[in-house]
Write an enzyme that holds these catalytic residues in place. Structure first.
Site, short mmCIF file in Angstrom:
data_model
loop_
_atom_site.label_atom_id
_atom_site.label_comp_id
_atom_site.label_asym_id
_atom_site.label_seq_id
_atom_site.Cartn_x
_atom_site.Cartn_y
_atom_site.Cartn_z
N GLU A 191 8.74 0.61 0.21
CA GLU A 191 7.29 1.03 0.60
C GLU A 191 7.40 1.97 1.58
OE1 GLU A 191 4.62 -2.79 0.72
OE2 GLU A 191 5.56 -2.60 2.64
N HIS A 223 9.45 -5.45 7.50
CA HIS A 223 8.18 -4.58 7.15
C HIS A 223 8.08 -3.35 8.13
CE1 HIS A 223 4.16 -3.47 6.13
NE2 HIS A 223 4.21 -3.97 5.17
P1 PGA Z 1 -1.26 -1.79 1.11
O1 PGA Z 1 -0.02 -2.52 2.25
O2 PGA Z 1 -1.04 -2.35 -0.24
O3 PGA Z 1 -2.48 -1.78 2.02
O4 PGA Z 1 -1.00 -0.26 1.29
C1 PGA Z 1 1.17 -2.69 1.47
C2 PGA Z 1 1.94 -3.60 2.51
O5 PGA Z 1 2.12 -3.08 3.75
O6 PGA Z 1 2.99 -4.36 2.01
#
Ligand code: PGA
Length: 248
Positions: free
Chosen positions: A166, A95
Site C-alpha cells: 500500500e 498499516h
Molecule cells: P483506500 O484505503 O482504499 O481508501 O485508499 C486503503 C487502506 O488504507 O487500506
C-alpha cells in the site's frame, strides 16, 4: 491460493453502522465467490456484533490491529487471543496510518506479526513507501526494510500470511498506483519473500491497496502475483465492495 479481498473500515463506522453494512454484504455475498476469500475488518468495538452476523460464513473477520503481549496490565490494548475468541481469522498489522499517527516501528510490527501467527490467525502485513521516498528513488529500500525486519528468522515453519503493498501516497487520495508500479513492487516483494522463507511461497499472498475501486480493480487483478486487494473507502458501500469482489 484463493484471492482475498479485505474491507478495511478503519474508524469510519459506529458499531451499529458496521453491523448494518456487514449484514448487507452477508446478504449480497452469502453464496460466496468461487476461489475467493471475502474479509471484513470493522473496528474492534464492532467485532463481536459483526461476528454474530457472519459466523455462518462465507465472510471472514479481520481485526485492524492487536498488541503483542498475551495478557496483562496494558490499558487500552487488545490481545490477539481476544480477537481470536471474537472470531477473527485475520489481523492487519503495520498499516501506514498506525505507523504515521501512532508511531509504530518495524520492531513493534514484528512483535505483533509473530503474536498473531502464534495465536492461530493470519497477519496481513502492510508495507508502503511515502511519496517523498518514491521521489527520491528510495521506495524499494523502504519496502525491503519494512519486510525484512518482520519476516527474518522464520525458517521453514510453514506460516500463512498476506502482504499488502500500500503506497502511502495512494491511500485515500483517489490516486492509485498504476499496474506497472504495482507489478514492479510485487515482484520485488516476492524476491524478498523467497530469500527469507523456505516453505512453499504460495502460502504468502501479495495484494494491493490504495484507492482501489470497482472501476480500477480489474486492471490490478491482471498484474502478475496479485492475489486481491485491501480496500478502504470503496468498501464502505456494499454495492461497490460487492462489485470489487466479483470482478474478474
Ligand atoms: P483506500 O484505503 O482504499 O481508501 O485508499 C486503503 C487502506 O488504507 O487500506
Amino acid at each position: 491460493m484463493k484471492r482475498i479481498f479485505i474491507a478495511n473500515w478503519k474508524m469510519q463506522l459506529l458499531p451499529h453502522e458496521a453491523v448494518n453494512l456487514a449484514s448487507e454484504l452477508q446478504k449480497r455475498l452469502k453464496e460466496g465467490v468461487r476461489n475467493c476469500e471475502i474479509v471484513l475488518a470493522p473496528a474492534h468495538t464492532a467485532l463481536a456484533a459483526a461476528h454474530e452476523v457472519v459466523k455462518g460464513g462465507p465472510l471472514l473477520l479481520c481485526a485492524q490491529d492487536c498488541f503483542w503481549e498475551e495478557r496483562g496490565a496494558y490499558t487500552g490494548e487488545v490481545a490477539a487471543a481476544e480477537l481470536r475468541e471474537l472470531g477473527c481469522a485475520y489481523v492487519l498489522v503495520g498499516h501506514s496510518e498506525r505507523r504515521q499517527y501512532l508511531g509504530e516501528t518495524d520492531e513493534m510490527v514484528k512483535r505483533k506479526f509473530n503474536k498473531i501467527i502464534n495465536s492461530g490467525m493470519r497477519p496481513v502485513l502492510c508495507v508502503g513507501e511515502k511519496l517523498e521516498e518514491r521521489r527520491k528513488g528510495k521506495a524499494k529500500e523502504i519496502i525491503r526494510r519494512q519486510l525484512e525486519t518482520v519476516i527474518t528468522g522464520f525458517g521453514d515453519k510453514e506460516k500463512k500470511f498476506v502482504i499488502a503493498y500500500e503506497p502511502v501516497w495512494a491511500i485515500g487520495t483517489g490516486v492509485a498506483a498504476n499496474p506497472e508500479e504495482i507489478g514492479e513492487m510485487h515482484a520485488f516483494i516476492r524476491s524478498i519473500v523467497k530469500k527469507f522463507i523456505t516453505f512453499d511461497e504460495k502460502w504468502v499472498r501479495i495484494i494491493y491497496g490504495g484507492s482501489v475501486n470497482a472501476k480500477n480493480i480489474g486492471d490490478f487483478l491482471k498484474v502478475p502475483d496479485t492475489s486481491g486487494a485491501l480496500v478502504g473507502g470503496a468498501s464502505l458501500k456494499a454495492e461497490e465492495f460487492e462489485a470489487i469482489v466479483k470482478s474478474r
